[in-house]
Design a protein around this motif. Structure first.
Motif, PDB file in Angstrom:
ATOM      1  N   ALA A 116      67.290  53.473  30.067  1.00 27.65           N
ATOM      2  CA  ALA A 116      67.108  54.681  30.886  1.00 27.65           C
ATOM      3  C   ALA A 116      67.687  54.474  32.278  1.00 27.65           C
ATOM      4  CB  ALA A 116      65.632  55.027  30.998  1.00 27.65           C
ATOM      5  N   PHE A 117      68.003  55.595  32.911  1.00 27.39           N
ATOM      6  CA  PHE A 117      68.356  55.613  34.321  1.00 27.39           C
ATOM      7  C   PHE A 117      67.143  56.136  35.085  1.00 27.39           C
ATOM      8  CE2 PHE A 117      72.558  55.880  32.396  1.00 27.39           C
ATOM      9  CZ  PHE A 117      73.318  55.054  33.209  1.00 27.39           C
ATOM     10  N   SER A 118      66.734  55.417  36.103  1.00 25.91           N
ATOM     11  CA  SER A 118      65.621  55.887  36.916  1.00 25.91           C
ATOM     12  C   SER A 118      65.687  55.232  38.284  1.00 25.91           C
ATOM     13  CB  SER A 118      64.286  55.588  36.224  1.00 25.91           C
ATOM     14  OG  SER A 118      63.218  56.246  36.883  1.00 25.91           O
ATOM     15  N   ASP A 119      64.631  55.424  39.062  1.00 28.11           N
ATOM     16  CA  ASP A 119      64.569  54.846  40.401  1.00 28.11           C
ATOM     17  C   ASP A 119      63.663  53.632  40.399  1.00 28.11           C
ATOM     18  OD1 ASP A 119      61.713  55.969  41.889  1.00 28.11           O
ATOM     19  OD2 ASP A 119      62.408  56.901  40.024  1.00 28.11           O
ATOM     20  N   TYR A 120      63.867  52.773  41.367  1.00 22.60           N
ATOM     21  CA  TYR A 120      63.120  51.521  41.437  1.00 22.60           C
ATOM     22  C   TYR A 120      61.629  51.761  41.667  1.00 22.60           C
ATOM     23  CZ  TYR A 120      61.634  46.885  42.926  1.00 22.60           C
ATOM     24  OH  TYR A 120      60.964  45.680  43.041  1.00 22.60           O
ATOM     25  N   LEU A 155      74.914  62.172  33.528  1.00 17.32           N
ATOM     26  CA  LEU A 155      76.357  62.069  33.730  1.00 17.32           C
ATOM     27  C   LEU A 155      76.832  60.620  33.728  1.00 17.32           C
ATOM     28  CD1 LEU A 155      76.772  64.781  36.500  1.00 17.32           C
ATOM     29  CD2 LEU A 155      77.341  64.986  34.080  1.00 17.32           C
ATOM     30  N   TYR A 156      76.054  59.741  34.340  1.00 21.14           N
ATOM     31  CA  TYR A 156      76.439  58.332  34.342  1.00 21.14           C
ATOM     32  C   TYR A 156      76.449  57.765  32.927  1.00 21.14           C
ATOM     33  CZ  TYR A 156      76.618  57.485  39.375  1.00 21.14           C
ATOM     34  OH  TYR A 156      76.983  57.457  40.696  1.00 21.14           O
ATOM     35  N   GLY A 157      75.513  58.220  32.098  1.00 18.30           N
ATOM     36  CA  GLY A 157      75.502  57.770  30.709  1.00 18.30           C
ATOM     37  C   GLY A 157      76.745  58.217  29.967  1.00 18.30           C
ATOM     38  N   ALA A 166      68.320  56.831  47.446  1.00 19.36           N
ATOM     39  CA  ALA A 166      68.064  55.656  46.621  1.00 19.36           C
ATOM     40  C   ALA A 166      69.104  55.587  45.517  1.00 19.36           C
ATOM     41  CB  ALA A 166      66.668  55.726  46.004  1.00 19.36           C
ATOM     42  N   PRO A 167      69.495  54.383  45.143  1.00 18.39           N
ATOM     43  CA  PRO A 167      70.470  54.246  44.065  1.00 18.39           C
ATOM     44  C   PRO A 167      69.839  54.501  42.708  1.00 18.39           C
ATOM     45  CG  PRO A 167      69.731  52.094  44.742  1.00 18.39           C
ATOM     46  CD  PRO A 167      69.098  53.082  45.688  1.00 18.39           C
ATOM     47  N   LEU A 168      70.672  54.699  41.723  1.00 20.29           N
ATOM     48  CA  LEU A 168      70.210  54.877  40.355  1.00 20.29           C
ATOM     49  C   LEU A 168      70.307  53.538  39.638  1.00 20.29           C
ATOM     50  CD1 LEU A 168      69.214  57.423  38.897  1.00 20.29           C
ATOM     51  CD2 LEU A 168      71.440  57.551  37.790  1.00 20.29           C
ATOM     52  N   ILE A 169      69.272  53.202  38.881  1.00 22.18           N
ATOM     53  CA  ILE A 169      69.207  51.903  38.224  1.00 22.18           C
ATOM     54  C   ILE A 169      69.150  52.090  36.712  1.00 22.18           C
ATOM     55  CG2 ILE A 169      67.868  49.783  37.977  1.00 22.18           C
ATOM     56  CD1 ILE A 169      66.831  50.254  40.823  1.00 22.18           C
ATOM     57  N   PHE A 170      69.905  51.244  36.001  1.00 19.06           N
ATOM     58  CA  PHE A 170      69.889  51.264  34.537  1.00 19.06           C
ATOM     59  C   PHE A 170      68.989  50.134  34.052  1.00 19.06           C
ATOM     60  CE2 PHE A 170      71.631  50.240  30.292  1.00 19.06           C
ATOM     61  CZ  PHE A 170      71.565  51.504  29.714  1.00 19.06           C
ATOM     62  N   ALA A 171      67.970  50.496  33.277  1.00 21.59           N
ATOM     63  CA  ALA A 171      66.992  49.515  32.799  1.00 21.59           C
ATOM     64  C   ALA A 171      66.851  49.595  31.292  1.00 21.59           C
ATOM     65  CB  ALA A 171      65.636  49.769  33.455  1.00 21.59           C
ATOM     66  N   TYR A 185      82.726  48.972  35.807  1.00 22.54           N
ATOM     67  CA  TYR A 185      82.623  50.403  35.483  1.00 22.54           C
ATOM     68  C   TYR A 185      82.814  51.208  36.764  1.00 22.54           C
ATOM     69  CZ  TYR A 185      80.864  48.453  31.197  1.00 22.54           C
ATOM     70  OH  TYR A 185      80.754  47.718  30.047  1.00 22.54           O
ATOM     71  N   LYS A 186      83.837  52.031  36.782  1.00 17.32           N
ATOM     72  CA  LYS A 186      84.257  52.707  37.998  1.00 17.32           C
ATOM     73  C   LYS A 186      83.716  54.143  38.101  1.00 17.32           C
ATOM     74  CE  LYS A 186      86.594  49.024  38.907  1.00 17.32           C
ATOM     75  NZ  LYS A 186      86.093  48.090  39.953  1.00 17.32           N
ATOM     76  N   GLY A 187      83.618  54.601  39.334  1.00 16.84           N
ATOM     77  CA  GLY A 187      83.218  55.978  39.584  1.00 16.84           C
ATOM     78  C   GLY A 187      81.720  56.207  39.582  1.00 16.84           C
ATOM     79  N   LEU A 188      80.923  55.139  39.601  1.00 23.31           N
ATOM     80  CA  LEU A 188      79.469  55.261  39.527  1.00 23.31           C
ATOM     81  C   LEU A 188      78.813  54.758  40.808  1.00 23.31           C
ATOM     82  CD1 LEU A 188      78.992  53.925  35.872  1.00 23.31           C
ATOM     83  CD2 LEU A 188      79.384  56.264  36.624  1.00 23.31           C
ATOM     84  N   GLU A 189      79.431  55.047  41.952  1.00 26.33           N
ATOM     85  CA  GLU A 189      78.940  54.518  43.219  1.00 26.33           C
ATOM     86  C   GLU A 189      77.961  55.460  43.916  1.00 26.33           C
ATOM     87  OE1 GLU A 189      82.228  55.065  42.648  1.00 26.33           O
ATOM     88  OE2 GLU A 189      82.920  53.039  42.155  1.00 26.33           O
ATOM     89  N   SER A 190      77.841  56.670  43.444  1.00 23.75           N
ATOM     90  CA  SER A 190      76.961  57.627  44.119  1.00 23.75           C
ATOM     91  C   SER A 190      75.507  57.189  44.036  1.00 23.75           C
ATOM     92  CB  SER A 190      77.085  59.011  43.482  1.00 23.75           C
ATOM     93  OG  SER A 190      78.331  59.583  43.750  1.00 23.75           O
TER      94      SER A 190
END
Length: 336
Positions: A217-221, A181-183, A138-143, A256-261
């Motif tokens: 926050a970063f979390s899952d859907y 890390l994404y933050g 699942a992708p990471l989502i910024f909310a 914003y690059k490098g955040l595709e994982s």
């Protein structure tokens, strides 16, 4: 920025699992560990070593496919939890196991992150393990909390952060997690100062965000879904295209690059396992996760089910080794 980064990571060796949100958000639906099945006719036993404790997504998936895999292979399949040391205990056991096709590792992308965080790992993940199949991800989502900001885009939110220095924070499932890390990367690329607040799992992260303890926050859907539907949370960015959030732009599209994982769970075997056994297991597991009853369970967990071949999964894992090494370098992290 570099000073802050080093301070944040000085104690990140005892990581919370990078995929903590998936590892902690399925406790309620995790089946009880089944009794050991009767030995199969062949007398051989396959060990599925899960590098995390019972109750998480990796354990759930292992037990979900255990019986069906046993039936297809005609041999006993057992699940063995070997948690600890950011997944390296279980990975080390499998990396050093006999390459006879009867020992399997189930882990997440910590297997590609750990070499950049822990100095003395007793195995080389790229040399000693072979990727077999992806089980889901699942992708990471910024909310953001809708009551704490009027921003409806990531640009607007970052503008607000710049205008109010040292005021805004973001939550993740722990030091060293993908969200953490994404933050760090977003702070660096956007030239902002979002403060990191670590929590022990997805549920506490979302609770903190909904309550206003943190503004973003970063979390899952799956964990955020009820609060998204109620309007309490607003989604501003996602790590990669996701069917559940078709209108949410990816970080890449936002510049914003490098955040595709994304957070994945996968299966590995000892590197010298014969290729025919690796390919057989990959094929059988792919067929299992496509079964309607299994696919429905994965969907309940918010997991995508990409039917990757062994070669495709191996390429993805190799790309993630490179991607996370680059992210760690950007963040100023060195193995400790």
């Amino acid at each position: 920025m570099k000073t802050l980064t080093k301070r944040l990571f000085v104690r990140c060796v005892p990581l919370v699992a990078a995929m903590g949100f998936l590892m902690t958000s399925v406790n309620a639906q995790t089946p009880a560990a089944p009794a050991a099945p009767a030995p199969a006719a062949s007398g051989k036993t396959m060990r599925m070593v899960v590098s995390f404790a019972p109750g998480g997504a990796g354990d759930f998936l292992a037990r979900l496919i255990q019986q069906k895999l046993q039936e297809r292979l005609g041999q006993t399949v057992i699940v063995e939890n070997r948690p600890g040391a950011s997944g390296t205990i279980g990975a080390d056991l499998v990396a050093k196991a006999a390459p006879d096709g009867n020992t399997v590792l189930i882990t997440n992308q910590l297997v590609v992150q750990a070499p950049n965080l822990i100095a003395k790992i007793p195995y080389d993940a790229q040399r000693d393990l072979v990727p077999v199949v992806e089980l889901g991800g699942a992708p990471l989502i910024f909310a953001v909390n809708s009551s704490k900001t009027n921003a409806t885009t990531l640009k607007d939110f970052f503008d607000e952060v710049r205008k109010n220095p040292k005021t805004f924070s973001y939550a993740s499932v722990g030091q060293g997690s993908i969200g953490h890390l994404y933050g760090v990367v977003l702070n660096d690329q956007a030239k902002i100062d979002l403060m990191h607040v670590p929590y022990k799992g997805s549920a506490p992260v979302v609770l903190a965000l909904v309550s206003g303890e943190v503004q973003s926050a970063f979390s899952d859907y799956a964990t955020m879904k009820p609060h998204i539907e109620s309007g309490k949370l607003r989604l501003l960015g996602v790590s990669r295209p996701y069917p559940a959030t078709p209108t949410v732009p990816t970080f890449d599209k936002l510049g914003y690059k490098g955040l595709e994982s994304y957070s994945w769970i996968g299966m590995f075997m000892p590197a010298k396992t014969p290729n025919d056994k690796v390919q057989q297991l990959s094929t059988e597991v792919n067929n299992i996760i496509k079964l309607p009853e299994v696919a429905a369970k994965l969907q309940e967990m918010g997991l995508e089910m990409p039917p990757t071949s062994q070669a495709q999964f191996a390429t993805m894992v190799n790309d993630d080794f490179k991607r996370w090494a680059a992210i760690m370098k950007t963040a100023g992290i060195k193995p400790e």
